[in-house]
Structure formats: structure tokens, C-alpha cells
Design a protein around this motif. Structure first.
Motif, PDB file in Angstrom:
ATOM      1  N   ASP A 291       0.836  -1.205   0.000  1.00 21.36           N
ATOM      2  CA  ASP A 291       0.000   0.000   0.000  1.00 21.36           C
ATOM      3  C   ASP A 291       0.874   1.259   0.000  1.00 21.36           C
ATOM      4  O   ASP A 291       0.614   2.216   0.728  1.00 21.36           O
ATOM      5  N   ALA A 292       1.915   1.229  -0.819  1.00 28.08           N
ATOM      6  CA  ALA A 292       2.907   2.310  -0.831  1.00 28.08           C
ATOM      7  C   ALA A 292       2.263   3.679  -1.029  1.00 28.08           C
ATOM      8  O   ALA A 292       1.418   3.863  -1.910  1.00 28.08           O
ATOM      9  N   ARG A 293       2.661   4.617  -0.184  1.00 30.63           N
ATOM     10  CA  ARG A 293       2.274   6.021  -0.327  1.00 30.63           C
ATOM     11  C   ARG A 293       3.563   6.783  -0.613  1.00 30.63           C
ATOM     12  O   ARG A 293       4.313   7.118   0.295  1.00 30.63           O
ATOM     13  N   PHE A 294       3.822   7.008  -1.887  1.00 34.30           N
ATOM     14  CA  PHE A 294       5.088   7.624  -2.281  1.00 34.30           C
ATOM     15  C   PHE A 294       5.196   9.034  -1.710  1.00 34.30           C
ATOM     16  O   PHE A 294       4.243   9.817  -1.739  1.00 34.30           O
ATOM     17  N   HIS A 295       6.386   9.347  -1.204  1.00 34.90           N
ATOM     18  CA  HIS A 295       6.581  10.641  -0.560  1.00 34.90           C
ATOM     19  C   HIS A 295       8.059  10.991  -0.536  1.00 34.90           C
ATOM     20  O   HIS A 295       8.922  10.130  -0.692  1.00 34.90           O
ATOM     21  N   ALA A 296       8.325  12.257  -0.332  1.00 34.76           N
ATOM     22  CA  ALA A 296       9.689  12.744  -0.138  1.00 34.76           C
ATOM     23  C   ALA A 296       9.784  13.297   1.273  1.00 34.76           C
ATOM     24  O   ALA A 296       9.094  14.262   1.620  1.00 34.76           O
ATOM     25  N   SER A 297      10.606  12.666   2.108  1.00 38.03           N
ATOM     26  CA  SER A 297      10.773  13.131   3.480  1.00 38.03           C
ATOM     27  C   SER A 297      11.586  14.418   3.493  1.00 38.03           C
ATOM     28  O   SER A 297      12.588  14.543   2.791  1.00 38.03           O
ATOM     29  N   ILE A 298      11.151  15.376   4.312  1.00 40.75           N
ATOM     30  CA  ILE A 298      11.855  16.652   4.385  1.00 40.75           C
ATOM     31  C   ILE A 298      12.363  16.964   5.796  1.00 40.75           C
ATOM     32  O   ILE A 298      13.230  17.811   5.970  1.00 40.75           O
ATOM     33  N   VAL A 299      11.814  16.265   6.818  1.00 37.96           N
ATOM     34  CA  VAL A 299      12.264  16.444   8.197  1.00 37.96           C
ATOM     35  C   VAL A 299      12.340  15.080   8.876  1.00 37.96           C
ATOM     36  O   VAL A 299      11.430  14.258   8.715  1.00 37.96           O
ATOM     37  N   ARG A 300      13.421  14.854   9.615  1.00 36.92           N
ATOM     38  CA  ARG A 300      13.569  13.630  10.414  1.00 36.92           C
ATOM     39  C   ARG A 300      13.519  14.004  11.886  1.00 36.92           C
ATOM     40  O   ARG A 300      14.198  14.935  12.329  1.00 36.92           O
ATOM     41  N   LEU A 301      12.713  13.274  12.660  1.00 35.47           N
ATOM     42  CA  LEU A 301      12.586  13.538  14.089  1.00 35.47           C
ATOM     43  C   LEU A 301      12.860  12.267  14.875  1.00 35.47           C
ATOM     44  O   LEU A 301      12.409  11.181  14.502  1.00 35.47           O
ATOM     45  N   ASP A 302      13.598  12.413  15.956  1.00 28.11           N
ATOM     46  CA  ASP A 302      13.911  11.302  16.842  1.00 28.11           C
ATOM     47  C   ASP A 302      12.767  11.137  17.829  1.00 28.11           C
ATOM     48  O   ASP A 302      12.544  11.989  18.685  1.00 28.11           O
ATOM     49  N   THR A 303      12.020  10.031  17.744  1.00 29.68           N
ATOM     50  CA  THR A 303      10.846   9.859  18.594  1.00 29.68           C
ATOM     51  C   THR A 303      11.201   9.393  20.002  1.00 29.68           C
ATOM     52  O   THR A 303      10.323   9.192  20.834  1.00 29.68           O
ATOM     53  N   GLN A 304      12.488   9.229  20.291  1.00 30.24           N
ATOM     54  CA  GLN A 304      12.880   8.991  21.676  1.00 30.24           C
ATOM     55  C   GLN A 304      12.708  10.270  22.494  1.00 30.24           C
ATOM     56  O   GLN A 304      12.571  10.235  23.708  1.00 30.24           O
ATOM     57  N   ASP A 305      12.711  11.410  21.803  1.00 29.45           N
ATOM     58  CA  ASP A 305      12.548  12.696  22.474  1.00 29.45           C
ATOM     59  C   ASP A 305      11.182  13.311  22.229  1.00 29.45           C
ATOM     60  O   ASP A 305      10.782  14.247  22.901  1.00 29.45           O
ATOM     61  N   ALA A 306      10.478  12.805  21.229  1.00 28.58           N
ATOM     62  CA  ALA A 306       9.140  13.317  20.928  1.00 28.58           C
ATOM     63  C   ALA A 306       8.254  12.138  20.573  1.00 28.58           C
ATOM     64  O   ALA A 306       8.594  11.348  19.704  1.00 28.58           O
ATOM     65  N   SER A 307       7.138  11.991  21.231  1.00 27.35           N
ATOM     66  CA  SER A 307       6.270  10.839  20.981  1.00 27.35           C
ATOM     67  C   SER A 307       5.672  10.924  19.589  1.00 27.35           C
ATOM     68  O   SER A 307       5.426  12.018  19.068  1.00 27.35           O
TER      69      SER A 307
END
Length: 202
Positions: free
Chosen positions: A141-157
Motif C-alpha cells: 500500500d505504498a504512499r510515495f513521498h519525499a521526506s523533508i524532516v527527520r525527528l527522533d521519537t525517543q525525544d518526541a512521541s
């Protein structure tokens, strides 16, 4: 990711270059400025917790590993598989959040709204090569996208990231709609610290 015992981590994706790359990076920086107060409270948003990605791409593989001796053969098969394909033109739509399979990182991304069929055609050929090497196919069920921001979820839920992205989406819709269509003419293959490019204008 990189070199692991028993092989090299691999990734295949469509590279976004030129002005489109610059505009997506600028959008990522704007996202961080708007999203961080909602994800990290009053704490500063340092590079370990949130990062605007300088090299946006459209992923076509899940995480996989190859042995050193397999890399040349994999590249040869992939190049043969996409031979004859031309450059793609894609347009971007809504802002979305996606998590990696380990659930330790979230990504803010722009979804592919136009040109999806062209991306799917490339994916089918990549999937064929992945299967030949016993590697997992991409998501059904691929939803093609271009990631623009990476967030570490150890610090943000993840929930706070999604809530912030929802707030941000309303602010950024107009910016995304103003983005011109991106011309994509390169397939990128990364194995550890080695990077290979295949032209889609062959």
C-alpha cells in the motif's frame, strides 16, 4: 545504517535534485521552526532531535542487507531492469508523517500527488530485482513521498509529531501547492557509505 555483521545496509530511491531539492529543503527548515514547539515543548530543537533533510528522495525499498560480493550483481540487474525508462515528473501534495519500521524515527514528508503511476512503474522493476536477490518487496500500500524532516521519537512521541504535523499542514498547504513539479532522472542506490547512480534517460 552502514556496514553490519553479515552485510551492508542498502537503499534504493529516486533522487530529487536542482531547484526542487532546494525548495524542499527550505520547506523542511520552515517545518522545523513551526513544528518543534509542539513536539519538544520549550526545549531547543537540536540536530539530534530534528533535522531538515538536505537530500530529499522518494524511497523504493524497505531496509535490506546485501553481502559485499552481491553488490556488483545487484547493480547490474537493476540497471538492466530499468533500461529504457525515461525521466519522471512528479508533483507534491499534502504534508504527512511516516515512521520507520523500527518506530524510533518519524519523518515529515510531502506526498506524491501527481506522477504516481510513473513512480509505481519504476518500483515494479525495482521490486523484481529485490525478489531475485531474496529481498523484501516494497509496501503493498505504498504512499510515495519525499521526506523533508527527520525527528527522533525517543525525544518526541509519535502522537505529538502527528499532532504537530496536523497543525503544520494547515499552515504549509499553500507553500506545497506553490512548489513546481520536480523532474527526476536518477535512481540512487546506497550500500553503506557507497553511493551509485543510474540514469533514467538511458
Amino acid at each position: 545504517m552502514g556496514h553490519v555483521r553479515g552485510g551492508w545496509s542498502g537503499h534504493v530511491g529516486l533522487v530529487i535534485t536542482g531547484r526542487s531539492r532546494q525548495q524542499l529543503h527550505a520547506l523542511g527548515l520552515a517545518c522545523i521552526e513551526a513544528i518543534c514547539p509542539h513536539t519538544f515543548g520549550t526545549r531547543p530543537c537540536d540536530e539530534q532531535r530534528a533535522e531538515a533533510l538536505d537530500l530529499p528522495h522518494i524511497s523504493l525499498t524497505r531496509a535490506f542487507y546485501v553481502q559485499e560480493y552481491q553488490i556488483a550483481g545487484f547493480m547490474s540487474e537493476l540497471e538492466a531492469s530499468i533500461r529504457g525508462m525515461g525521466a519522471l515528473t512528479v508533483g507534491f501534495g499534502a504534508l504527512r508523517t511516516f515512521a520507520n519500521e523500527r518506530r524510533d524515527r518519524e519523518f515529515v514528508a510531502v506526498e506524491v500527488a501527481a506522477g504516481r503511476d510513473s513512480v509505481q512503474a519504476v518500483l515494479e522493476r525495482v521490486d523484481h530485482v529485490m525478489e531475485r536477490f531474496g529481498k523484501p518487496r516494497f509496501f503493498a500500500d505504498a504512499r510515495f513521498h519525499a521526506s523533508i524532516v527527520r525527528l527522533d521519537t525517543q525525544d518526541a512521541s509519535p502522537r505529538s509529531v502527528q499532532r504537530a504535523a496536523g497543525i503544520l499542514g494547515a499552515q504549509m498547504d499553500e507553500e506545497i501547492l506553490r512548489l513546481p513539479a520536480a523532474r527526476i532522472d536518477t535512481l540512487e542506490c546506497v550500500f553503506g557509505d557507497r553511493c551509485f547512480h543510474i540514469s533514467l534517460n538511458q
